[in-house]
Scaffold this motif. Structure first.
Motif, short mmCIF file in Angstrom:
data_model
loop_
_atom_site.label_atom_id
_atom_site.label_comp_id
_atom_site.label_asym_id
_atom_site.label_seq_id
_atom_site.Cartn_x
_atom_site.Cartn_y
_atom_site.Cartn_z
N UNK A 72 0.68 4.35 5.99
CA UNK A 72 0.72 5.80 6.21
C UNK A 72 -0.06 6.52 5.11
N UNK A 73 0.04 5.99 3.89
CA UNK A 73 -0.60 6.70 2.78
C UNK A 73 -2.11 6.83 3.00
N UNK A 74 -2.73 5.88 3.71
CA UNK A 74 -4.17 5.98 3.97
C UNK A 74 -4.47 7.16 4.90
N UNK A 93 3.59 7.79 -0.62
CA UNK A 93 3.98 8.58 0.56
C UNK A 93 5.47 8.87 0.50
N UNK A 152 -4.37 8.46 -3.09
CA UNK A 152 -4.96 9.61 -3.78
C UNK A 152 -4.85 10.78 -2.82
N UNK A 153 -3.98 11.71 -3.16
CA UNK A 153 -3.69 12.81 -2.24
C UNK A 153 -4.40 14.07 -2.68
N UNK A 154 -4.94 14.80 -1.71
CA UNK A 154 -5.66 16.03 -2.01
C UNK A 154 -7.07 15.74 -2.48
N UNK A 155 -7.74 16.75 -2.99
CA UNK A 155 -9.08 16.51 -3.51
C UNK A 155 -9.44 17.56 -4.55
N UNK A 157 0.85 -1.18 0.00
CA UNK A 157 0.00 0.00 0.00
C UNK A 157 0.88 1.22 0.00
N UNK A 158 1.46 1.51 -1.14
CA UNK A 158 2.33 2.67 -1.19
C UNK A 158 1.67 3.82 -1.94
N UNK A 191 -2.49 9.83 5.11
CA UNK A 191 -2.19 11.04 4.33
C UNK A 191 -3.36 11.38 3.42
N UNK A 192 -3.95 10.35 2.83
CA UNK A 192 -5.10 10.57 1.94
C UNK A 192 -6.20 11.35 2.66
N UNK A 226 -5.08 15.00 3.70
CA UNK A 226 -4.98 15.98 2.61
C UNK A 226 -6.34 16.26 1.99
N UNK A 227 -7.31 15.37 2.24
CA UNK A 227 -8.64 15.57 1.65
C UNK A 227 -9.40 16.68 2.36
#
Lengths: 689, 221
Positions: free
Chosen positions: B72-74, A179, A167-170, A163-164, B76-77, B80-81
């Motif tokens: 971690x990416x979950x 990451x 979906x960042x931001x919106x 899980x690297x 961060x998602x 950032x949302x």
């Protein structure tokens, strides 16, 4: 069983089928970007909109289950208008760089915009720009082209097990990003390139090399592991430019491992393109006649029983058969294919095959891994185990051997013999589950048998399989996992020491005493050559100047797997036909032809002059080869009472996934991956942003 | 309104939750079924933000990922949302000024100018002393008392440039400012006083006696 009509055609489908799937069953094509039939359904691209009578708005057909009496229209003006709208929005931020995009010609967005795109844009504002991401030496990114379908995220999360990506931001600034920017730590990462519907993720080694329409496509079989993944080799002229997976639901579905996909550049380096003869310390170029004459004159002086032959990891069954016949003609029993030093019962096919079909692993309700790292030894089999583990959150998986980083949860049972023999008394949760399991599976790594007591380990595992009822009338859960593509083929053809014959290690050893005076290496490189006497006359036939060629007195240049037609048998005992994609370089020839020509020189001509004749001879001797593409079904015979097993823990065979055979060892891409994976790289590792 | 995520360069090296917060985290995680602890990611991010000067550094996201056993990416998602998670330092007072249509019509633009003239900051900027940060946000749901701004956790409604100036001044000098409507409006009543429900309503369900009219009718019999 809902019954509905799609475009006026009536269809009855199973409960839970989506409209898109039902339409597919009818052969009605519905455009899509985010939907992928092997991944979860997010329904975020909206391209698959259809009209359902009674629904106020068009519905996303990928996520809408079929209902009774539904009337679906997939081509109505409303639908076309809706899809055109979606397409227009997608193209707002998609750069118009098809002429310089690697995906051009095989791009979903390009194809579908022909059907649903406007011929001019109404968008006059600035397009957005997204920074490129670094995802390692295999995948190059062009994030401007990304349409946020999230297939890459879902693939790496669900099937890749890493899980690297996320979906960042919106909103308008949303982007796919890892990451930490580094290589995706998965042996399946190359598949991200395939699932990407646009040119955002493209193959770095293939980038800017060719256009899909200039490539000749050859459907063939992979040899990087023993699973026999179905692949398509794309070539232009005489150069292999890329390798892609080919659909085979029973083996690799539509995925392949990174080594399979990217090791092909090793085919261009360090190739043996003409015969060589040793002249003192150096090898000099020679003609075929010279080389054959020299071999004939040398072998003439030697008794047939003093010749040994070893078959390497990448040989096809044709040349193994030809070499076996030639050795028989010379009267030598010294033939062996277990060059890695594995010791097991090579007579009993049930004991060394992968008896559970690869696809059936998904049905398993308990899995025991002994001395194997399926993630590296056979990524396609590991994928099946992961799928089974995903479907059943509590799937009991036990590991004996090394404690490995597998991409599913498992219970570590122990390192070696004690754990294995103590399994029947063990009270661990896994053993309890194994006893109850209906479809239990045990996978024994062939790498763990590379020791003196290998056979005892094999027998002990077989015994456990019998005791725990892993082998039943309608289910055989005993599996051995090999890593060499040639292995099962060679074992089937009986390329093992005959009566009084030496095994590989003994052959090398006996070169000193003079009992073995000549050694024929058929692409045998991963042999322990320590102890090989200089007195021995070594013939090396193969395609790369590697460990074997260094010791050779005569080198006969052969063909690599993309350059010859051949039959390969995978771990299941499934014979598959590989086709020739390109020609061997220079003077090199197909391997069985070399042996056929040599047999004339040594006065023992082989009884076949063409491929058909050779294959016919193969089938006559081994009727099981008649059925192509079908796994071998062997009745379980039992392997006998195990002998003493040494204390040492079981080791797996592969220490570095990316470099396991001559081709991958000479691949620059694989070398980069190795450096990156071990952290020995200068590439800056930076967090996103 | 999306804001492109850019990693703030001066991240702290590590982040740990305080003991009290760890207790809260335990309680939060318990709210969700076993195996679905990842649902707690949003309250945990909020806790981290409150603990860490009103912004969430990356080590905090890593710590949350570790606690919840997710990548971690979950985290961060999610972080950032949502715009209410600050991923870079903000001032002691984080002014979130609403500029969506109703507030805009009622003069949010003037408040923006007040910020510029009074504090010298525009959207996304922080004063030099680190006291105030201004963020222009979309509707905060207090349209009836427009224009309004949220400062840290509190809503300040019915603002005019003058009132806004005094609010800022009071906060700056550490004085208490009543939250809610600054003109003394109660709830969401009309600006010129109540137009209905003018009297206090009777408490329901106590007086069971029939209305006087009905009594009269009965008496007429």
């Amino acid at each position: 069983m809902p019954k509905l009509t799609i475009d006026g055609i009536e269809i009855t489908v199973e409960q839970g089928t989506s409209i898109l799937q039902a339409a597919e069953q009818l052969g009605i094509e519905i455009p899509r970007f985010c939907y992928h039939d092997r991944l979860s359904v997010p329904a975020n691209c909206r391209m698959c909109l259809v009209e359902v009578e009674g629904a106020p708005k068009p519905v996303a057909s990928c996520a809408q289950p079929c209902g009774n009496d539904m009337k679906v229209l997939t081509k109505s003006p409303k639908v076309v208008k809706a899809r055109q709208g979606v397409m227009e929005f997608l193209l707002i931020n998609h750069p118009l760089d098809c002429p310089i995009c690697d995906q051009g010609g095989e791009c979903d967005l390009q194809d579908q915009s022909v059907a649903y795109g406007y011929d001019r844009s109404r968008y006059a504002e600035n397009k957005r720009a997204v920074k490129e991401k670094y995802l390692g030496p295999l995948i190059d990114t062009h994030m401007n082209r990304c349409i946020q379908c999230t297939r890459c995220i879902r693939f790496s999360e669900e099937l890749g097990g890493v899980e690297s990506l996320g979906l960042i931001g919106r909103g308008e600034v949303v982007e796919i990003a890892p990451y930490v920017e580094k290589m995706i730590e998965s042996e399946l990462s190359g598949n991200l390139i395939d699932v990407c519907p646009v040119g955002a993720l493209v193959s770095r080694p293939y980038e800017f090399k060719a256009r899909p329409w200039e490539l000749r496509k050859t459907e063939t079989i992979d040899v990087m592991d023993a699973v026999g993944s179905n692949i398509r080799v794309d070539s232009r002229g005489n150069e292999v430019l890329r390798v892609l997976p080919r659909l085979n639901e029973e083996i690799n579905e539509e995925w392949i491992g990174d080594k399979t996909r990217f090791a092909y550049d090793g085919l261009k380096v360090q190739r043996l393109d003409r015969p060589y003869i040793r002249d003192g310390k150096k090898l000099r170029e020679a003609t075929w006649e010279e080389a054959f004459a020299l071999i004939a004159s040398k072998l003439e002086k030697i008794d047939g029983k003093q010749i040994g032959a070893l078959v390497g990891d990448l040989a096809a069954m044709e040349e193994i058969k030809a070499l076996k016949d030639l050795m028989n003609a010379w009267g030598s029993p010294h033939t062996d294919c277990l060059i890695d030093g594995a010791v097991f019962d090579a007579e009993n096919a049930g004991g060394y095959l992968f008896n559970t079909n690869i696809a059936d692993i998904e049905k398993a309700d308990a899995i025991l891994l002994v001395g194997t790292n399926p993630r590296w030894e056979a990524p396609m089999i590991n994928l099946r185990i992961r799928k089974a583990a995903l479907a059943n959150r509590d799937l009991p998986i036990g590991v004996i051997g090394e404690q490995l980083d597998l991409n599913y949860k498992y219970e570590y049972l122990g390192a070696g013999a004690d754990t294995l023999t103590g399994l029947r008394k063990s009270k661990s949760a896994f053993v309890k589950a194994l006893k109850k399991a209906k479809n239990p599976v045990v996978i024994l790594g062939a790498g763990a048998l590379r020791r003196k007591d290998g056979k005892a380990i094999q027998q002990a595992v077989a015994q456990i399989a019998e005791e725990f009822k892993i082998i039943k009338k309608d289910w055989n859960g005993f599996n051995m996992l090999h890593t060499a593509a040639s292995r099962i083929g060679a074992l089937t053809l009986g390329f093992v020491p005959g009566r009084g014959g030496y095994n590989a290690a003994k052959m090398i050893e006996e070169t000193k005493s003079g009992k073995i005076k000549a050694l024929y290496l058929m692409g045998a490189d991963d042999v322990n050559f320590k102890g090989l006497s200089k007195k021995a006359f070594v013939i090396y036939q193969g395609h790369h100047g590697d460990h074997g060629a260094i010791h050779a007195d005569v080198i006969l240049p052969g063909a690599a797997y993309t350059e010859k037609a051949g039959v390969y048998m995978n771990v299941e005992g499934r014979a598959q036909i590989a086709r020739q994609a390109v020609f061997p370089p220079g003077e090199a020839r197909e391997d069985w032809k070399i042996l056929r020509a040599l047999s004339d020189f040594t006065g023992s001509p082989l009884p076949y002059d063409n491929l058909q004749g050779l294959r016919a001879a193969m089938v006559t001797d081994h009727p099981e080869l008649q059925d192509i593409n079908v796994p071998m079904k062997v009745k379980w015979k039992g392997l006998g009472v195990p002998g003493k097993i040494l204390k040492a823990g079981f080791e797996t065979s592969i220490k570095n996934y990316y470099q396991t055979n001559v081709i991958s060892r000479h691949s620059v891409t694989m070398a980069e991956c190795t450096a990156e994976a071990s952290g020995k790289t200068n590439k800056k590792v930076a967090a996103n942003g | 309104m999306g804001v492109k995520y850019k990693k703030y360069p001066n991240q702290p090296k590590s982040f740990t939750f305080t003991k009290e917060n760890m207790k809260k985290i335990e309680a939060i995680i318990k709210k969700y079924p076993i195996g679905f602890q990842q649902s707690a990611v949003m309250p945990l991010l909020d806790l981290a933000q409150r603990q860490h000067d009103n912004w969430i550094p990356e080590p905090a996201m890593e710590e949350i990922a570790r606690i919840l056993d997710i990548p971690v990416i979950r985290v961060v998602e999610v972080a950032t949302f949502y715009t209410m998670y600050n991923l870079a330092p903000v001032g002691k007072y984080h002014i979130q000024l609403c500029s969506t249509t109703p507030c805009m019509l009622c003069g949010a633009g003037d408040l923006l100018k007040t910020c510029k003239s009074k504090l010298g900051i525009g959207h996304g900027e922080t004063t030099k002393d680190g006291k105030f940060t201004l963020t222009e946000v979309e509707c905060l749901g207090a349209c009836v008392n427009a224009p309004m701004a949220q400062i840290n956790d509190d809503y300040y409604e019915d603002l005019t440039p003058e009132i806004f100036e005094t609010v800022i001044e009071s906060l700056s000098s550490g004085k208490d400012v009543p939250v809610g409507s600054q003109t003394g409006r109660k709830g969401s009543m009309a600006q010129l006083g109540p137009t209905s429900l003018e009297k206090e309503a009777k408490a329901a369900g106590i007086d069971m006696a029939p209305p006087p009219e009905l009594k009269k009718k009965k008496g007429g019999k």
